[in-house]
Design an enzyme around this catalytic site. Structure first.
Site, PDB file in Angstrom:
ATOM      1  N   LYS A  16      22.102  29.217  27.583  1.00 11.30           N
ATOM      2  CA  LYS A  16      22.022  29.174  28.723  1.00 11.30           C
ATOM      3  C   LYS A  16      20.960  27.815  29.313  1.00 11.30           C
ATOM      4  CE  LYS A  16      17.409  30.538  29.177  1.00 11.30           C
ATOM      5  NZ  LYS A  16      16.771  30.043  29.984  1.00 11.30           N
ATOM      6  N   GLY A 102      12.824  25.917  23.798  1.00  8.93           N
ATOM      7  CA  GLY A 102      13.144  24.872  25.197  1.00  8.93           C
ATOM      8  C   GLY A 102      13.460  24.460  26.070  1.00  8.93           C
ATOM      9  N   VAL A 104      16.055  26.599  26.577  1.00  7.65           N
ATOM     10  CA  VAL A 104      17.922  26.895  26.551  1.00  7.65           C
ATOM     11  C   VAL A 104      18.195  28.365  25.897  1.00  7.65           C
ATOM     12  CG1 VAL A 104      18.902  24.694  26.522  1.00  7.65           C
ATOM     13  CG2 VAL A 104      18.321  25.452  24.675  1.00  7.65           C
ATOM     14  N   ASP A 141      14.853  37.749  28.038  1.00 13.56           N
ATOM     15  CA  ASP A 141      15.880  36.554  28.527  1.00 13.56           C
ATOM     16  C   ASP A 141      17.391  37.622  27.989  1.00 13.56           C
ATOM     17  OD1 ASP A 141      15.766  35.087  29.907  1.00 13.56           O
ATOM     18  OD2 ASP A 141      15.270  33.267  28.434  1.00 13.56           O
TER      19      ASP A 141
HETATM   20  C1  LIG Z   1      11.772  32.182  32.783  1.00 11.04           C
HETATM   21  C2  LIG Z   1      12.569  32.433  31.768  1.00 11.04           C
HETATM   22  C3  LIG Z   1      14.191  31.732  32.099  1.00 11.04           C
HETATM   23  O1  LIG Z   1      14.792  32.539  31.175  1.00 11.04           O
HETATM   24  O2  LIG Z   1      12.560  31.637  30.244  1.00 11.04           O
HETATM   25  P1  LIG Z   1      12.511  30.431  29.167  1.00 11.04           P
HETATM   26  O3  LIG Z   1      11.908  31.328  27.927  1.00 11.04           O
HETATM   27  O4  LIG Z   1      13.934  31.036  29.131  1.00 11.04           O
HETATM   28  O5  LIG Z   1      12.147  29.105  29.113  1.00 11.04           O
HETATM   29  C4  LIG Z   1      12.929  33.538  30.595  1.00 11.04           C
HETATM   30  O6  LIG Z   1      13.543  34.527  31.645  1.00 11.04           O
HETATM   31  C5  LIG Z   1      11.579  33.819  29.355  1.00 11.04           C
HETATM   32  O7  LIG Z   1      12.606  34.968  28.983  1.00 11.04           O
HETATM   33  P2  LIG Z   1      11.337  35.367  27.851  1.00 11.04           P
HETATM   34  O8  LIG Z   1      11.564  34.051  26.926  1.00 11.04           O
HETATM   35  O9  LIG Z   1      13.072  36.233  26.835  1.00 11.04           O
HETATM   36  O10 LIG Z   1      10.543  36.340  27.594  1.00 11.04           O
HETATM   37  P3  LIG Z   1       9.757  37.063  27.193  1.00 11.04           P
HETATM   38  O11 LIG Z   1       9.456  37.181  25.545  1.00 11.04           O
HETATM   39  O12 LIG Z   1       9.918  38.631  27.651  1.00 11.04           O
HETATM   40  O13 LIG Z   1       8.876  37.019  27.716  1.00 11.04           O
HETATM   41  C6  LIG Z   1       7.385  36.009  27.076  1.00 11.04           C
HETATM   42  C7  LIG Z   1       6.435  35.431  28.815  1.00 11.04           C
HETATM   43  O14 LIG Z   1       7.006  35.167  29.724  1.00 11.04           O
HETATM   44  C8  LIG Z   1       6.096  36.346  30.742  1.00 11.04           C
HETATM   45  N1  LIG Z   1       7.473  36.195  31.899  1.00 11.04           N
HETATM   46  C9  LIG Z   1       8.294  36.697  31.030  1.00 11.04           C
HETATM   47  C10 LIG Z   1       9.450  36.663  31.934  1.00 11.04           C
HETATM   48  C11 LIG Z   1       9.120  37.202  32.940  1.00 11.04           C
HETATM   49  N2  LIG Z   1       9.827  37.639  34.474  1.00 11.04           N
HETATM   50  N3  LIG Z   1       7.943  37.012  33.349  1.00 11.04           N
HETATM   51  C12 LIG Z   1       7.179  36.862  32.640  1.00 11.04           C
HETATM   52  O15 LIG Z   1       5.913  36.972  32.791  1.00 11.04           O
HETATM   53  C13 LIG Z   1       5.803  37.258  29.533  1.00 11.04           C
HETATM   54  O16 LIG Z   1       4.363  37.030  29.998  1.00 11.04           O
HETATM   55  C14 LIG Z   1       5.427  36.405  28.220  1.00 11.04           C
HETATM   56  O17 LIG Z   1       4.184  36.682  28.290  1.00 11.04           O
HETATM   57  N1  LIG Z   2      15.272  33.358  16.029  1.00 10.34           N
HETATM   58  C1  LIG Z   2      14.834  32.024  16.478  1.00 10.34           C
HETATM   59  N2  LIG Z   2      15.485  31.185  17.168  1.00 10.34           N
HETATM   60  C2  LIG Z   2      14.434  30.848  17.990  1.00 10.34           C
HETATM   61  N3  LIG Z   2      12.798  31.897  18.318  1.00 10.34           N
HETATM   62  C3  LIG Z   2      12.389  32.109  17.681  1.00 10.34           C
HETATM   63  C4  LIG Z   2      13.374  33.092  16.731  1.00 10.34           C
HETATM   64  N4  LIG Z   2      12.723  34.343  16.882  1.00 10.34           N
HETATM   65  C5  LIG Z   2      11.579  34.357  16.768  1.00 10.34           C
HETATM   66  N5  LIG Z   2      11.776  33.024  17.853  1.00 10.34           N
HETATM   67  C6  LIG Z   2      10.360  32.295  18.631  1.00 10.34           C
HETATM   68  O1  LIG Z   2      10.376  32.530  19.450  1.00 10.34           O
HETATM   69  C7  LIG Z   2       9.817  31.317  21.003  1.00 10.34           C
HETATM   70  C8  LIG Z   2      10.429  31.053  22.093  1.00 10.34           C
HETATM   71  O2  LIG Z   2      12.174  30.826  20.887  1.00 10.34           O
HETATM   72  P1  LIG Z   2      13.347  30.176  22.211  1.00 10.34           P
HETATM   73  O3  LIG Z   2      14.456  31.391  23.070  1.00 10.34           O
HETATM   74  O4  LIG Z   2      13.901  29.231  21.234  1.00 10.34           O
HETATM   75  O5  LIG Z   2      12.889  29.810  23.667  1.00 10.34           O
HETATM   76  P2  LIG Z   2      12.987  29.190  25.208  1.00 10.34           P
HETATM   77  O6  LIG Z   2      13.053  31.134  25.425  1.00 10.34           O
HETATM   78  O7  LIG Z   2      12.347  28.631  25.915  1.00 10.34           O
HETATM   79  O8  LIG Z   2      14.439  29.107  25.019  1.00 10.34           O
HETATM   80  C9  LIG Z   2       9.751  30.651  19.428  1.00 10.34           C
HETATM   81  O9  LIG Z   2       9.018  30.010  19.616  1.00 10.34           O
HETATM   82  C10 LIG Z   2       9.690  31.230  18.246  1.00 10.34           C
HETATM   83  O10 LIG Z   2       8.406  31.141  18.088  1.00 10.34           O
END
Ligand SMILES: C[C@@](CO)(OP(=O)(O)O)[C@H](O)COP(=O)(O)OP(=O)(O)OC[C@H]1O[C@@H](n2ccc(N)nc2=O)[C@H](O)[C@@H]1O
Ligand SMILES: Nc1ncnc2c1ncn2[C@@H]1O[C@H](COP(=O)(O)OP(=O)(O)O)[C@@H](O)[C@H]1O
Length: 288
Positions: A16, A102, A104, A141
């Protein structure tokens, strides 16, 4: 009814991009209120599922040192199995193309594709709404990948408003740095006060509120954004580290990728209004 064949089934877990990402505030539980536009790309990891009549779940392939119990693929499969009291298991092989951490969404997309595929293969028959409710337990996400349509997310990312966008081509650059989402969201300097979108919003003028902080913490991200800017407006996705620029043709995007400095990696892909995981699953199960 459960899928009885044990033939392996390969389904993509697409990348994404966050075409913009606004942070409107912080909730008491630490999660942030966001407004972000998600689009899917025709590029991602491949997951190959082989169902068995034993309850074991294995994840092999490009697990990159992640312990089985921590792998989002394993967590998603176990969550569904327990939720549905399913007696079947699966061996799942991962071909990783998406850079971890990353921005994505590779981990979340792997989890969503696992939920979507095993829901069909095990005959669990949960609705997309039910799968998204399970998925949000694994990450904010995951629901957008379950919903499977280009969407603006509100709330913490789980309230989705589907939108239509024309198809574009993206050149995505990974500047070799891993950015921890948790680190960005807990940083005192993160911009958290962008007002909510007005009804007449336009994608072009909207940015990513994490970008300024990530540029400061990761100089390679700043360099990648500057490099892309020579060709087209550049942005960061999610909490980084990947950066992207949008083009109207594949040839334009490929020309830029061909100039990529050797120290970075990247790819070109078109956007998809419907998630390629949904397209692949629909095609497979309609043929049955
Ligand atoms: C901000 C985004 C945009 O797409 O970043 P990326 O991870 O894709 O870079 C996402 O919503 C991330 O989603 P995801 O990576 O699933 O987040 P989670 O595992 O639920 O949370 C990772 C960390 O981000 C924080 N978090 C996440 C989502 C949110 N709306 N507020 C937050 O403060 C949480 O507190 C947690 O410590
Ligand atoms: N199948 C998987 N693929 C990628 N990351 C994973 C997976 N399972 C657990 N993780 C953990 O989730 C973290 C966030 O991964 P990723 O979704 O690739 O990052 P982002 O949300 O920044 O794109 C990684 O650093 C890793 O420790």
């Amino acid at each position: 009814m459960a899928h009885t064949s044990t033939a392996p089934l390969t389904i993509i877990a697409p990348a994404k991009l966050n075409l913009f990402l606004h942070i409107n505030g912080r909730r008491e539980d630490g999660y942030h209120e966001l407004e972000t536009l998600f689009t899917f790309l025709e590029f991602g990891d491949d997951l190959t599922f082989t169902v068995s009549n034993e309850p074991d779940i294995s994840v092999t392939g490009d697990t990159n040192g992640i312990e089985l119990a921590d792998n989002l693929i394993y967590k998603a499969a176990r969550l569904l199995q327990q939720h549905c009291n399913c007696q079947q298991g699966a061996s799942i092989k991962l071909l990783k193309r998406l850079p971890m951490g990353g921005g994505v969404g590779g981990g979340s997309s792997d989890a969503a594709t696992t939920l979507l595929a095993l829901n069909k293969l095990w005959g669990c028959d949960l609705s997309l709404t039910e799968l998204a409710e399970l998925g949000v337990k694994l990450g904010a996400d995951v629901p957008v990948f379950i919903n499977g349509h280009t969407a603006i997310a509100h709330g913490i990312g789980e309230q989705l408003e589907n939108v239509e966008l024309p198809q574009s081509w993206f050149c995505v650059v990974h500047p070799g740095q891993h950015v921890s989402t948790a680190k960005i969201f807990t940083h005192p300097d993160l911009k958290r006060d962008t007002p909510k979108l007005k009804a007449d919003w336009q994608t072009e003028n909207l940015g990513n509120d994490c970008e300024a902080l990530v540029k400061k913490l990761c100089p390679e991200v700043e360099k990648a954004l500057q490099w892309l800017l020579k060709y087209a407006p550049s942005k960061m996705t999610g909490t980084g580290a990947c950066c992207f620029a949008e083009f109207s043709t594949e040839a334009q995007a490929q020309q830029v990728l061909a100039q990529l400095p050797e120290k970075w990696t990247g790819f070109v892909a078109s956007s998809a209004t419907l998630s390629p995981a949904h397209t692949a699953l629909n095609a497979h199960f309609e043929m049955k």
